[in-house]
Design an enzyme around this catalytic site. Structure first.
Site, PDB file in Angstrom:
ATOM      1  N   GLY A   1      40.223  67.583  11.061  1.00 17.48           N
ATOM      2  CA  GLY A   1      39.502  66.391  11.487  1.00 17.48           C
ATOM      3  C   GLY A   1      38.073  66.712  11.851  1.00 17.48           C
TER       4      GLY A   1
ATOM      5  N   GLY B   1      38.223  69.410  14.894  1.00 14.72           N
ATOM      6  CA  GLY B   1      39.015  70.628  14.869  1.00 14.72           C
ATOM      7  C   GLY B   1      40.020  70.660  13.737  1.00 14.72           C
ATOM      8  CE  LYS B   2      38.633  74.443   9.781  1.00 18.21           C
ATOM      9  NZ  LYS B   2      38.338  75.741   9.113  1.00 18.21           N
TER      10      LYS B   2
ATOM     11  CG  ASP C   1      40.503  55.718  17.048  1.00 13.95           C
ATOM     12  OD1 ASP C   1      40.198  54.876  16.183  1.00 13.95           O
ATOM     13  OD2 ASP C   1      40.374  56.946  16.872  1.00 13.95           O
TER      14      ASP C   1
END
Length: 677
Positions: free
Chosen positions: A410, A413-414, A519
């Site tokens: 994203g 981060g991963k 979200d």
């Protein structure tokens, strides 16, 4: 003697707590449990929360429960114990914990510059105000490229990022350090060499940035990002292609009174948006607000003071002419287009601040404070979240955490499939070096720790390793609702009902706790092969009671009309986003997927076009209750859960087989680029 500085007012709830006001100096005594610190103020000894103190802009709101280490003796070269000749005294250090060691367990030296003087990447702030040096190492931020398929042992812990260390705001622990004269001399020599390398790298970076700005100059002039080397004609992709909007924050501010005042290059790009100019002119202020949200363009709108002034006379004003601009002040009021109640940060920065670094630090501090106000959290909230962060020695961390493959990537981060203490988990790796990064991570962790529900992702803990933070959560075998919608599977209404009801349970839990997610989208909902549905990603979560209600955040396709229009937002915004998720399950994409601007614009003025939705009567009625334009008339989550549509949904065991067939054949390296949580 070490002093701490209060960053806010605090009134102790009991006699053993200290009370102080912002700016007061407190003598540090020791650190206690649960993120509290024991100190002395005006002769009184008491405790207070670590989240309200700082030392040289390094907040202690993220202090870890590490034992205080005292050392008054050092070993000389012969191995015997002798008194140190260093002037170091009890001090506060910003640790890289045990992670500063390499695979062999030995620490490697690394330096940086603080206030113009060379020091270690872990500067020690002494009680007399001077800066000493220690040896440490900074870990590689690109952890995803250095993690072995089988274990954590291949992690590359280097000093390539030492130039970032001076500005890091990282988890702090208390220790006392003594440094022998020989060590200080060695470090000083190393510092000189490192400073030279740092200067060379800085010059190369400045040249590269200048070249990049020249190459991408055309990109900032238009509405869209242009591919490198592409011409304006080649950039006019078809309407079905998802466009990437340019970041116009650094562009010249606009002063406009009508659509024709917008720069020609932007108007030219707007022809590709499939939005009639007449609609934009009729809703010009709304259009500018959406444009600012998407591109970050600074815009000032001129509004006529006297509506009786002929339109023709107003349109004759040339805003590029100084005389016309001066005349406009008597005819118009100026309104800055904002996406929140605290858009203009520069207005809050003290004018006497001349130093660029000091001004940047002040601006960052104000932005983070603004974000706390808008989300309804406090520094105590962040401090409590930080108590879940653990610092594990590098020799142990490689045994306790073993990474396998990456399952998601994203913006921040991963995400990896991993083993933590031999238990299968998901680990999200994020940067944890700047104040903004730390604030965002602690905010999300803080809300996750408050939630305990079967339909919400379970957070376990976080582990600090160098400048990276490993966020450990429960493992979910499956994928996102976005992936499920995009698959070849066609969902029946009964299957949609099961997913929708499970998601409503998570939303209901949040609303009962006076929280809104803000979200909710298909990419933030996980479905597992066990038939579970879980809501993830709490980075934009906010408190309804304490937070600001006028703040434009979220994903454009799922954003409620009231949020786009700049009105007060509350629980109904989550209901609207939930409805868009249901539409995506039915039709494999949200409305107006080809354009974020078009989606926001028409969702705000027209809502959802119901006649085009082909489904059963009870499903259409349920969706109608989700998409009521007036948020006060929109259905509540509890009312939706009682809707007849959800009484005929499938069972968990039936959905288990559906999700198993959907995700069992997917490659382990198949990732979702929209993020994990």
């Amino acid at each position: 003697m070490l002093y701490l500085v209060a960053t806010g007012d605090y009134k102790g709830p009991s006699e053993n707590h200290l009370s102080f006001t912002k700016g007061q100096r407190i003598e540090f005594l020791e650190r206690t449990e649960n993120g509290f610190i024991k100190g002395k103020l005006d002769g009184k000894v008491g405790i207070f929360p670590s989240s309200l103190i700082t030392i040289e802009t390094r907040p202690l709101s993220i202090i870890q429960n590490q034992p205080i280490k005292y050392s008054t003796e050092t070993k000389d070269d012969t191995g015997s114990i002798s008194s140190s000749t260093s002037t170091s005294t009890s001090s506060l250090t910003t640790p890289r914990a045990e992670s500063s060691k390499d695979a062999s367990g030995e620490q490697q030296p690394s330096t940086s510059t603080i206030n113009g003087q060379s020091s270690s990447t872990s500067p020690i702030l002494q009680s007399n105000g001077t800066t000493n040096t220690t040896t440490s190492s900074t870990s590689n931020n690109n952890i995803g490229d250095n993690i072995s398929e089988k274990s954590f042992g291949d992690y590359d812990d280097t000093t390539s990022n030492h130039s970032k260390s001076a500005s890091r705001l990282s988890v702090a622990s208390f220790s006392t350090t003594t440094t022998a004269t020989t060590t200080t001399t060695t470090t000083t020599t190393a510092t000189s060499s490192k400073d030279k390398d740092k200067k060379d790298k800085k010059e190369k970076k400045e040249k590269k940035d200048k070249k990049s700005k020249d190459d991408d100059k055309s990109e900032k002039e238009g509405l869209y990002r242009k591919s490198k080397g592409s011409s304006s004609s080649s950039s006019s992709s078809s309407s079905s292609t998802k466009r990437r909007y340019a970041n116009r924050k650094a562009c010249e501010p606009w002063v406009v009174k009508k659509y024709e005042d917008i720069p020609e290059e932007v108007k030219s790009d707007m022809l590709k948006e499939d939005i009639p100019i007449k609609d934009i002119q009729d809703h010009f202020k709304l259009f500018l607000r959406i444009l600012k949200f998407i591109t970050r363009q600074k815009i000032t709108l001129l509004i006529p003071i006297d509506p009786t002034i002929p339109t023709k006379e107003m349109n004759l004003l040339d805003l590029s002419d100084a005389e016309s601009v001066a005349k406009s002040t008597t005819m118009f009021t100026r309104e800055e287009i904002r996406t929140s109640a605290f858009d203009n940060v520069d207005a809050f920065v003290d004018a006497p601040i001349m130093d660029d670094n000091e001004k940047a630090a002040k601006t960052t501090e104000i932005k983070l404070e603004r974000k706390r106000i808008l989300t309804g959290i406090s520094t105590e909230f962040l401090g409590q979240a930080s108590t879940t962060i653990r610092v594990i020695p590098s020799s142990d961390i490689k045994k306790r955490i073993k990474f396998t493959h990456m399952v998601g990537r994203g913006q921040y981060g991963k995400v990896y499939d991993a083993l933590y203490d031999k238990k299968r988990v998901c680990v999200k790796v994020v940067n944890y070096s700047t104040p903004k990064e730390q604030h965002n991570v602690l905010q999300e962790i803080g809300f996750l720790t408050q939630c305990d529900h079967p339909n919400i992702l379970k957070y376990n803990c976080s582990v600090l390793y160098g400048s990276d933070l490993f966020i450990v959560s429960e493992f979910i075998q499956g994928g996102t609702l976005e992936q499920a919608s995009a698959s070849s599977h066609v969902f029946k209404e009964t299957q949609v009902g099961f997913i929708g009801l499970e998601l409503l349970k998570a939303i209901s839990y949040l609303h009962e706790k006076k929280l809104i997610h803000r979200d909710i989208k298909a990419a933030n909902v996980m479905v597992s092969t066990d038939g579970e549905v879980k809501l993830i990603d709490f980075g934009l979560c906010a408190s309804v009671e304490k937070g600001g209600s006028q703040h434009m955040v979220g994903s454009p396709y799922y954003m409620s009309p009231e949020m786009i229009r700049g009105e007060e937002c509350s629980y109904p915004s989550d209901i609207w986003s939930f409805g868009i998720c249901i539409l995506e399950l039915l039709f494999k994409k949200p409305p107006h997927r080809d354009s974020r601007m078009k989606a926001m614009f028409y969702n705000a003025i027209n809502g959802i076009d119901f006649p085009k939705i082909r489904c059963s009567i009870d499903l259409k009625d349920m969706l109608w209750q989700c998409f009521e334009s007036n948020p006060e008339k929109r259905s509540t989550v509890d009312k939706l859960m009682r809707h007849p549509f959800f009484k005929r949904c499938e069972s968990k065991s039936q959905m288990k087989s559906v999700f198993t067939d959907m995700f069992s054949t997917s490659s382990k390296n198949s990732i979702s680029t929209t993020g994990f949580f």
